[in-house]
Design a protein around this motif. Structure first.
Motif, PDB file in Angstrom:
ATOM      1  N   GLU A 138      -2.376   1.775   6.607  1.00  0.00           N
ATOM      2  CA  GLU A 138      -2.870   2.817   5.700  1.00  0.00           C
ATOM      3  C   GLU A 138      -3.579   3.889   6.541  1.00  0.00           C
ATOM      4  OE1 GLU A 138      -1.957   2.630   2.338  1.00  0.00           O
ATOM      5  OE2 GLU A 138      -0.862   1.081   3.377  1.00  0.00           O
TER       6      GLU A 138
ATOM      7  N   GLY B 246       0.846  -1.186   0.000  1.00  0.00           N
ATOM      8  CA  GLY B 246       0.000   0.000   0.000  1.00  0.00           C
ATOM      9  C   GLY B 246       0.884   1.239   0.000  1.00  0.00           C
ATOM     10  N   LEU B 247       0.418   2.282   0.647  1.00  0.00           N
ATOM     11  CA  LEU B 247       1.240   3.490   0.707  1.00  0.00           C
ATOM     12  C   LEU B 247       2.297   3.382   1.798  1.00  0.00           C
ATOM     13  CD1 LEU B 247       1.978   6.430   0.164  1.00  0.00           C
ATOM     14  CD2 LEU B 247       0.011   7.120   1.495  1.00  0.00           C
ATOM     15  N   TRP B 248       1.885   2.968   2.995  1.00  0.00           N
ATOM     16  CA  TRP B 248       2.816   2.945   4.126  1.00  0.00           C
ATOM     17  C   TRP B 248       3.401   1.580   4.374  1.00  0.00           C
ATOM     18  CZ3 TRP B 248       3.855   7.689   4.641  1.00  0.00           C
ATOM     19  CH2 TRP B 248       2.870   8.672   4.602  1.00  0.00           C
TER      20      TRP B 248
ATOM     21  N   GLY C 251      -6.669   5.781   2.945  1.00  0.00           N
ATOM     22  CA  GLY C 251      -6.333   4.471   2.387  1.00  0.00           C
ATOM     23  C   GLY C 251      -6.951   3.325   3.160  1.00  0.00           C
TER      24      GLY C 251
ATOM     25  N   ALA D  94      -6.629   8.990  -1.493  1.00  0.00           N
ATOM     26  CA  ALA D  94      -5.852   7.771  -1.248  1.00  0.00           C
ATOM     27  C   ALA D  94      -5.448   7.146  -2.574  1.00  0.00           C
ATOM     28  CB  ALA D  94      -6.655   6.790  -0.404  1.00  0.00           C
ATOM     29  N   THR D  95      -4.936   7.973  -3.472  1.00  0.00           N
ATOM     30  CA  THR D  95      -4.583   7.483  -4.796  1.00  0.00           C
ATOM     31  C   THR D  95      -3.496   6.421  -4.740  1.00  0.00           C
ATOM     32  OG1 THR D  95      -5.065   9.687  -5.597  1.00  0.00           O
ATOM     33  CG2 THR D  95      -3.902   8.238  -7.101  1.00  0.00           C
ATOM     34  N   LEU D  96      -2.524   6.611  -3.833  1.00  0.00           N
ATOM     35  CA  LEU D  96      -1.404   5.672  -3.808  1.00  0.00           C
ATOM     36  C   LEU D  96      -1.805   4.311  -3.252  1.00  0.00           C
ATOM     37  CD1 LEU D  96       1.521   8.040  -2.869  1.00  0.00           C
ATOM     38  CD2 LEU D  96       1.084   6.907  -5.045  1.00  0.00           C
ATOM     39  N   THR D  97      -2.686   4.317  -2.269  1.00  0.00           N
ATOM     40  CA  THR D  97      -3.196   3.045  -1.774  1.00  0.00           C
ATOM     41  C   THR D  97      -3.954   2.347  -2.901  1.00  0.00           C
ATOM     42  OG1 THR D  97      -3.431   3.995   0.428  1.00  0.00           O
ATOM     43  CG2 THR D  97      -4.560   1.930   0.024  1.00  0.00           C
TER      44      THR D  97
ATOM     45  N   LYS E  54      -3.454   2.655  -6.078  1.00  0.00           N
ATOM     46  CA  LYS E  54      -2.485   2.138  -7.045  1.00  0.00           C
ATOM     47  C   LYS E  54      -1.887   0.825  -6.571  1.00  0.00           C
ATOM     48  CE  LYS E  54      -0.681   6.063  -9.628  1.00  0.00           C
ATOM     49  NZ  LYS E  54       0.372   7.078  -9.660  1.00  0.00           N
ATOM     50  N   GLY E  55      -1.567   0.788  -5.276  1.00  0.00           N
ATOM     51  CA  GLY E  55      -1.019  -0.438  -4.699  1.00  0.00           C
ATOM     52  C   GLY E  55      -1.993  -1.586  -4.842  1.00  0.00           C
TER      53      GLY E  55
ATOM     54  N   LYS F 150      -8.417   7.087 -10.132  1.00  0.00           N
ATOM     55  CA  LYS F 150      -7.998   8.175  -9.242  1.00  0.00           C
ATOM     56  C   LYS F 150      -9.196   9.079  -8.969  1.00  0.00           C
ATOM     57  CE  LYS F 150      -5.017  12.224  -9.500  1.00  0.00           C
ATOM     58  NZ  LYS F 150      -4.134  12.349  -8.357  1.00  0.00           N
TER      59      LYS F 150
END
Lengths: 227, 268
Positions: free
Chosen positions: B166, B138-140, B171, B220-223, B225-226, B202
């Motif tokens: 997250e 995920g992000l983190w 996220g 929470a775009t990066l989560t 993406k993950g 997104k």
């Protein structure tokens, strides 16, 4: 640890009541005038980390209370046989053992909480409140007094983080103990009151703000003089 | 008070033994309970992908339900059943630590064991849904998921996600019912049989989207993406198995596709 007030040697009294005035102070002082978080500014790390929601905060409070009380008791009982040169290591070993016990028990009985709190329970070892009380109090006081002191500091820690968690969960997630407050409000009023949750509150920043306001309120109430 | 060195050494030794004994004792006593909790947690997640179990409180009831309805297998990257790991130890799907495997075989996805869970029909006459566990970033920190797919191996039945850290409200919403519901009914493969997976867009538009896209999570775009990467990767890894099962189910319709899928796999 410069802010710690070292306890003075205690005058022996033949039969002190179980909750004498002096002993009551052990419990009441840390709740307000000598609060470990807001006055001594110890244990901030966990106050920021676990206070996103009430439920894990409550479990964390109980865990810290348990560790403080029992480490105080054990160290106090052992204080005469602990060699001075290795006392910090001994304290650390006792605290670490208790924390590991808590963590194992959580894993066995409250697995969902264990998943949320996991790392933070382990970090109770480094919670300055615990070590601070051991070094400043339990090493020099009798067992019963140490237990009271542990209870005081534990509750002092607990009520602050629970308060912080209450506001963070309410504003950040719109719930209290996972009971949806915002959603219910909006339902009752037929969508008239429709409050958005504040994402800032679920971040550590939210904890800093709530904690700051708490300290402000407390200092206004108690009167605060910069030393 | 100054003590002799001998005293300190003996004191430390005794303390270590006592505390060590206490800890190992607790660990031994609590181990079965903890194992059961971990098992329950995994089985809850697996069942959670196909049905709503939030109102079942009793742990034994969940375990019984699991035993009744779910069977499992372990397959390799080619979709062949895998009975033992590299060291010859028997593989049990429920016992596979796919977080460990995900990291261990990051560069070597061909050797990774892939557990598959099958949710059987009520009367036991066949598979109702396939549940694929997956793991990603995920992000983190890590995110993981159990994705249930209908017996056509194309339509998503339901998902259950988990994450380590997250951001709550952003996220972390991948575990919300509302977000999970967006996956239901989406398709993994397009009309030509190519894997499209389900992709989170997104932003949160609230507009209807096609079969392979779902609404995103605002902030929470990066989560997201993950999540997309995890789904795409793992359905790629499970591709050969999915094709094999499809070929058995409808032997006529699927003749060409398995070959192309396998090529894609090796190119990765």
């Amino acid at each position: 640890m410069s802010t710690e007030t070292l306890e003075q040697a205690i005058v022996k009294e033949p039969a002190e009541p179980l909750l004498s005035k002096r002993r009551k102070k052990f419990i009441t002082d840390p709740l307000n005038d000598d609060n470990p978080i807001t006055i001594q500014v110890l244990g901030i790390c966990s106050a920021l980390a676990v206070t996103v929601k009430m439920e894990p905060t409550l479990v964390m409070s109980i865990a810290v209370l348990f560790v403080i009380v029992f480490s105080n008791l054990i160290i106090s009982l052992m204080r005469d046989i602990i060699p001075g040169r290795v006392r910090i290591i001994v304290q650390l070993a006792i605290v670490a053992t208790l924390v590991t016990l808590v963590s194992e028990v959580l894993k066995a009985y409250l697995f969902d909480m264990y998943k949320v709190l996991g790392a933070f329970v382990g970090l109770i070892i480094t919670n300055c409140i615990v070590m601070g009380r051991l070094e400043a109090f339990a090493m020099a006081n009798k067992a019963y007094d140490s237990v009271l002191d542990g209870l005081g500091s534990g509750f002092g820690y607990a009520w602050i983080i629970l308060t912080v968690a209450f506001f963070r969960e309410l504003f950040g997630s719109g719930t209290v103990f996972d009971v949806p407050v915002y959603a219910t409000l909006s339902e009752w009023t037929g969508g008239l009151v429709n409050i958005q949750t504040n994402g800032l509150m679920v971040d550590s920043i939210g904890a800093f703000m709530v904690l700051g306001i708490l300290i402000w309120v407390q200092r206004t109430q108690n009167g605060y003089v910069e030393h | 008070m100054q003590r002799s060195n001998l005293y300190i050494v003996v004191f430390s030794a005794i303390l270590t033994i006592v505390l060590g004994g206490l800890l190992s004792g607790t660990s031994v006593v609590l181990k079965p309970l903890q194992d059961k909790q971990v098992e329950l947690d995994t089985k809850k997640k697996i069942l959670g992908a196909v049905m709503d179990i939030s109102n079942i409180e009793d742990a034994n009831e969940i375990l019984a339900l699991y035993d009744k309805r779910v069977t499992s297998t372990v397959v390799d990257i080619n979709g062949e059943p895998m009975a033992t790991d590299a060291k010859g130890n028997p593989l049990v799907a429920e016992k596979i630590d796919f977080q460990k495997n995900h990291n261990k075989f990051k560069k070597d996805v061909e050797s990774r064991p892939y557990p598959v869970f099958m949710y059987m029909k009520e009367d036991g006459s066949g598979v109702d849904a396939y549940i694929f566990p997956m793991f990603g970033a995920g992000l983190w920190d890590w995110i993981s998921g159990f994705v249930a797919v209908d017996s056509d191996l194309n339509t998503v039945r339901g998902v259950a996600f988990d994450h380590k850290s997250e951001t709550p409200g952003l996220g972390a919403r991948i575990t919300d019912e509302a977000v999970k519901a967006r996956f239901v009914g989406k398709k993994l493969y397009d009309a030509s049989g190519t894997l499209q997976s389900v992709n989170m867009i997104k932003g949160e538009k609230g507009e209807p989207l096609d079969d392979h896209h779902i609404d995103g999570m605002s902030g929470a775009t990066l989560t997201g993406k993950g999540l997309n990467a995890m789904l795409m990767d793992y359905f790629g890894y499970y591709g050969a198995y999915i094709d094999k099962v499809k070929a058995v189910n409808e032997p006529v319709a699927q003749v060409v596709e398995p070959a192309t899928e396998v090529e894609e796999e090796t190119a990765e």
